[in-house]
Scaffold this motif. Structure first.
Motif, short mmCIF file in Angstrom:
data_model
loop_
_atom_site.label_atom_id
_atom_site.label_comp_id
_atom_site.label_asym_id
_atom_site.label_seq_id
_atom_site.Cartn_x
_atom_site.Cartn_y
_atom_site.Cartn_z
N TYR A 128 -7.00 8.93 1.30
CA TYR A 128 -7.70 7.90 2.06
C TYR A 128 -8.61 8.47 3.15
O TYR A 128 -9.11 7.72 3.99
N LEU A 153 -7.80 1.59 3.67
CA LEU A 153 -6.76 1.08 4.55
C LEU A 153 -5.41 1.52 4.01
O LEU A 153 -5.24 1.69 2.80
N PRO A 157 -4.33 -5.87 4.22
CA PRO A 157 -5.23 -6.36 5.27
C PRO A 157 -5.04 -7.86 5.57
O PRO A 157 -5.91 -8.68 5.27
N TYR A 176 -2.82 2.21 -0.70
CA TYR A 176 -4.15 2.28 -0.10
C TYR A 176 -5.01 1.13 -0.61
O TYR A 176 -4.88 0.69 -1.76
#
Length: 252
Positions: A128, A153, A157, A176
């Motif tokens: 990432y 991320l 989220p 991820y």
């Protein structure tokens, strides 16, 4: 039944440097005498300390342009700590310095692109994170910038889901995520997610998760559409780039 079928194309999200594996510094042939590859050996000089501050464990991957002295500054840009380096070139032409440093970056396994007389070099260091180096000319100076860019991320989220939908949806359990918010009509936005670190079997697992949450799910060719109240979710597994794709939006 589903309220509607989508008429717009599914967005294909491809990560920056998707095809690149984690790379290490090259053991290739010697480079110009004005360039030196960085070393993992301890050093107390200011440049080494600044590189360690900004790049952490990946400071040893940074190809150092050898000079007697450097003008250094550290600042924040878009949540990334960035190091600005201005080597003292003495009698070396700045354009020649940029050309030599471009060779050094290439020999050290960076992927290069050129934008407006600057070279942007990228090397993936984790699943990432990407080490980024930008070298170019500012007035008469040869200047280098470097930072670690987090392109994925590391948690679901929730804030983005609430921003687009105003409510939560069943989470995708993945290590991820990459995201994009797309405008699909004059009043409608969609959240597009690429979820990495799961296998194709996750499609079945997520389908069960949606059904348990009272979503109505139908399959269309290789993708699925789930519907509940005013929320629709499109999902499938992208076998070419090995991620679970999800797109969600409001239907009203």
């Amino acid at each position: 039944m589903l309220k509607k079928k989508l008429s717009f194309l599914l967005f294909l999200m491809i990560a920056i440097l998707t095809s690149c594996n984690v790379l290490t510094a090259s053991n290739g042939p010697p480079i110009s005498s004005s360039i030196a590859k960085s070393s993992s050996e301890p050093s107390e000089d200011k440049l080494t300390l600044a590189l360690e501050e900004v790049l952490g464990d990946y400071a040893s991957l940074f190809p150092v342009y050898t000079a007697d002295s450097y003008e250094l500054s550290v600042f924040m840009q878009q949540d990334s700590q960035t190091l600005r380096i201005v080597p003292d070139l003495k009698d070396v032409d700045a354009n020649k310095a940029l050309d030599d440093y471009t060779v050094a970056l290439r020999l050290n396994s960076f992927v290069l692109s050129e934008v407006d007389n600057a070279v942007i070099a990228q090397q993936r260091v984790t699943e990432y994170q990407i080490l980024v180096i930008q070298a170019g000319l500012e007035k008469q100076d040869f200047v280098i910038y470097t930072y670690i860019y987090q392109d994925k991320l590391t948690s679901w989220p929730t804030d983005l889901v609430l921003e687009v939908l105003g409510k939560e949806i069943p989470e995708v359990e993945a290590p991820y995520f990459q995201y994009q918010i797309q405008q699909i009509t004059t009043t409608t936005y969609a959240l597009v997610l690429a979820c990495y670190g799961v296998t194709s079997s996750y499609v079945s697992a997520y389908t069960e998760k949606l059904q348990d949450a009272d979503y109505y799910v139908e399959q269309y060719y290789y993708y699925y559409i789930a519907d509940k109240d005013d929320v629709e979710i499109i999902y499938y597994f992208n076998t070419e780039y090995n991620y679970f794709y999800l797109q969600t939006y409001l239907t009203v």
